[in-house]
Design a protein around this motif. Structure first.
Motif, mmCIF file in Angstrom:
data_model
loop_
_atom_site.group_PDB
_atom_site.id
_atom_site.type_symbol
_atom_site.label_atom_id
_atom_site.label_comp_id
_atom_site.label_asym_id
_atom_site.label_seq_id
_atom_site.Cartn_x
_atom_site.Cartn_y
_atom_site.Cartn_z
ATOM 1 N N LYS A 116 -9.033 -3.416 3.396
ATOM 2 C CA LYS A 116 -7.349 -3.613 3.267
ATOM 3 C C LYS A 116 -7.589 -5.103 3.271
ATOM 4 O O LYS A 116 -6.932 -5.543 2.226
ATOM 5 C CB LYS A 116 -7.042 -2.722 4.827
ATOM 6 N N GLY B 120 -5.827 -6.573 -0.158
ATOM 7 C CA GLY B 120 -5.536 -7.828 0.160
ATOM 8 C C GLY B 120 -4.871 -9.026 0.388
ATOM 9 O O GLY B 120 -3.960 -9.189 -0.802
ATOM 10 N N SER C 16 -2.645 -10.343 -2.694
ATOM 11 C CA SER C 16 -1.451 -11.049 -2.216
ATOM 12 C C SER C 16 -1.672 -12.801 -3.502
ATOM 13 O O SER C 16 -1.317 -13.665 -3.630
ATOM 14 C CB SER C 16 -1.622 -11.893 -0.791
ATOM 15 N N ILE D 212 2.472 -7.045 -0.547
ATOM 16 C CA ILE D 212 1.638 -6.048 -1.274
ATOM 17 C C ILE D 212 2.553 -4.307 -0.330
ATOM 18 O O ILE D 212 2.213 -3.613 -0.548
ATOM 19 C CB ILE D 212 -0.299 -5.835 -0.465
ATOM 20 N N SER E 137 2.653 -1.132 -1.898
ATOM 21 C CA SER E 137 1.543 -0.318 -1.541
ATOM 22 C C SER E 137 1.059 0.934 -2.934
ATOM 23 O O SER E 137 0.137 0.672 -2.258
ATOM 24 C CB SER E 137 2.680 0.636 -0.047
ATOM 25 N N PHE F 46 -1.299 -1.179 -4.216
ATOM 26 C CA PHE F 46 -2.108 -1.788 -3.120
ATOM 27 C C PHE F 46 -3.121 -1.032 -2.914
ATOM 28 O O PHE F 46 -4.795 -0.303 -2.599
ATOM 29 C CB PHE F 46 -1.848 -2.267 -1.972
ATOM 30 N N SER G 206 -7.501 -0.057 -2.895
ATOM 31 C CA SER G 206 -8.523 -0.093 -1.998
ATOM 32 C C SER G 206 -9.172 1.018 -1.744
ATOM 33 O O SER G 206 -9.933 1.650 -1.593
ATOM 34 C CB SER G 206 -7.600 -0.244 -0.517
#
Length: 310
Positions: free
Chosen positions: A147, A151, A155, A174, A178, A181, A185
């Motif tokens: 994460k 992240g 970003s 993020i 989500s 993202f 992940s």
């Protein structure tokens, strides 16, 4: 083989004009096959955020990006160092299970009757240690490395995208994106899991069994396993480099869509391979290839707004 592994485990084409053919070591673009070029490489330095790795891997040559991006360069190094540091801790755990930790030197002389042994209980403990290693990278762990690093990379992509079209800050973050993202992940977790599992199941455990059958002594086994664990570090570096760049480049497209940018340019690096040279040019934003995802691992090419958009 390492390149083919990466292509199969996460770098296949996804909804663009490119189509990967791993077995033939080529990439097909609009019906024309191009040979897969030698992968570019980077030199991994110490990370300010993670424990420096204690086992060496391949040293990569750092290729220049079309647009300098030191933030993502650093993330690649940091993430690679974290992966290798945790892998080294896992190796030490395996050595403890196998009672090999005391064999620090390959020059130690042992009595001929000293033979390496491997029990079913030890196998189960190694697999449990593998499970724990993989668990550290669970994508649902909000405090875990997956994460955090994905992240940060995502970003960084949003921030650069806004700057490239003359905006002071991104529209997206993020949290707003989500779902995308989480997809990044999840894929990152899958790559770590597959990479570690494959190394243990296909190389480490069979090697341990082979050493037992050969009647080797513990010193020899320790030296052999240390090399096998160390060989894996080039894969961790490649994974970190590819994934951080891909996540950041993907974020740029998401940000530009939010600003209603329609046309973007795929910009190859100065010494790009034939794959990326063939992809150069302007695209409708929905059809633009994403570096790494639609090209090859370790791709340093970039996406920029077309001149007409700036």
């Amino acid at each position: 083989n390492a390149q083919a592994d990466m292509m199969q485990s996460g770098a296949a084409a996804s909804g663009t004009q490119t189509n990967v053919n791993v077995g033939g070591a080529s990439l097909e673009i609009n019906g024309i096959k191009y040979p897969l070029a030698q992968l570019p490489t980077i030199n991994t330095a110490k990370s300010p955020h993670t424990v420096p790795p204690r086992v060496g891997g391949a040293h990569f040559h750092k290729e220049t990006r079309p647009v300098d991006w030191p933030e993502v360069d650093q993330l690649e190094t940091d993430y690679g160092n974290r992966l290798k540091s945790d892998w080294e801790e896992f190796r030490e755990r395996v050595f403890t299970i196998l009672k090999l930790s005391e064999f620090k030197s390959a020059k130690e002389i042992l009595p001929p009757e000293e033979i390496f042994q491997f029990t079913e209980e030890q196998r189960e403990k190694i697999l449990e240690a593998l499970k724990n290693y993989i668990g550290e990278y669970d994508w649902q762990n909000t405090d875990g490395p997956i994460k955090w690093y994905y992240g940060q990379a995502y970003s960084a992509g949003l921030i650069q995208a806004a700057k490239l079209i003359g905006k002071e800050r991104p529209i997206l973050d993020i949290i707003q994106n989500s779902q995308i993202f989480n997809e990044l992940s999840k894929n990152g977790f899958k790559l770590v899991k597959n990479n570690a599992t494959k190394a243990i199941i296909e190389r480490i455990l069979p090697e341990i069994e082979a050493q037992v059958l050969a009647g080797e002594n513990p010193r020899h086994v320790a030296a052999r396993l240390k090399k096998l664990f160390g060989d894996q570090n080039s894969n961790w570096e490649r994974l970190a480099r590819s994934e951080m760049t891909m996540s950041a480049e993907r974020a740029k497209l998401d940000e530009w869509k939010a600003w209603e940018v329609k046309l973007v340019e795929f910009t190859p690096v100065p010494d790009a391979c034939t794959i990326c040279i063939a992809l150069a040019g302007d695209y409708e934003i929905e059809k633009c290839p994403v570096p790494v995802a639609d090209t090859h691992p370790n791709c340093r090419c970039s996406i920029r707004p077309a001149e007409s958009e700036t």
